[in-house]
Design a protein around this motif. Sequence first.
Motif: not given
Length: 355
Positions: A100-111
């Motif tokens: 999901a977009p977060t600020g100027h980034f694409c971000s996600f939590p890992t397992t």
Amino acid sequence: MVQNIKRCLAAFAVGLALSGCATPITGTPMAVDGAGATQHGGPSPDDYEPSAQYGSFSTAPQDQPIPIPSWEWDGWADHGGFCAALPAGLFDGIAAAPPAPTGHFCSFPTTEDTRVQIFWGDIPGPFIYDPLAFLDETRVAGLNAISYDLRTNQDTYPGSCSVAVDTRSLSSYAVLVWTETKRPLDRARSCELAGEVAGRIATARVPLAGGAVWEPTPQRPTTVPSDPCEVVDDLVATHAGLAHKEHEAKRGAGALGPTCLIAKNKREAAVLLTAGPRQGLADTAPPEGARTEDLRIGPLPARKEVMATACAIAVEPVPGRLLRVQYRQDEVVGNECMYARHLVMVALARLIHNH
């Protein structure tokens, strides 16, 4: 942490250069007289040798299409945001939730209870000014890459790691693995995971790794300003150690169009921008005595012009107009062509994504 990572990526851009001048540029101390003279016992402006620390990262020909736009591209909002270029399920087995977009980034939590942050854009170069905690050359899906982190980041986020990939285009990307809780991570695992994420992106979207360019990605400028000091402004010039205030850039006029001279710290860049409409690469001769080489910057036709004490890259950003950046230093050290190339690349990337 975000600002430090962005500064680190920008700093990698510092390190490319070339030489030459189609006509004398009014107001520059780089007189064409003697420009073709032989240097006795010294290096040529294109005698760049990869450093022992950074290796050959980012020194290959930069002739590939942009795989995914820079975060600065104004079309992201109309195309689904910063994660829209990533195929669904690309990070299955790694991601604990969809990107999901977060600020100027694409971000996600890992397992693994860490976080991945993907940064689109910037053009890594072979040099860096910020103190590093570590830097290692690596390969990602057959592409040159580096794993690294800033010293200040390691103090706050121990074990974090970024992997920057050279897509050999006007826009690359980097993947950061870190944790918001600041708990110590296993750095080797962070780098391994960042490399795995970067590799999946490459095989999906980077042509040299078997991927397909994201269709909405712009590949060339649609408009170019008339002022060369606006094209190679302070932000662009900083990538070659030429940070300056606007009034320090000297505007002039040459036979082919407006010019801009930036001189600081025993370095200088002379910029020519023709007005067109029939003043493109084929219409504009290189300086007499220059050693030339045809090349491409992304999809755009370009020419390297090497003289005794300077180097230039000339490129046609839009049909019938020429952008030419000549770079020199008080002493020829061999990286002049690398700096010139990098200034042209950063300038073009900004034109593509910001106009």
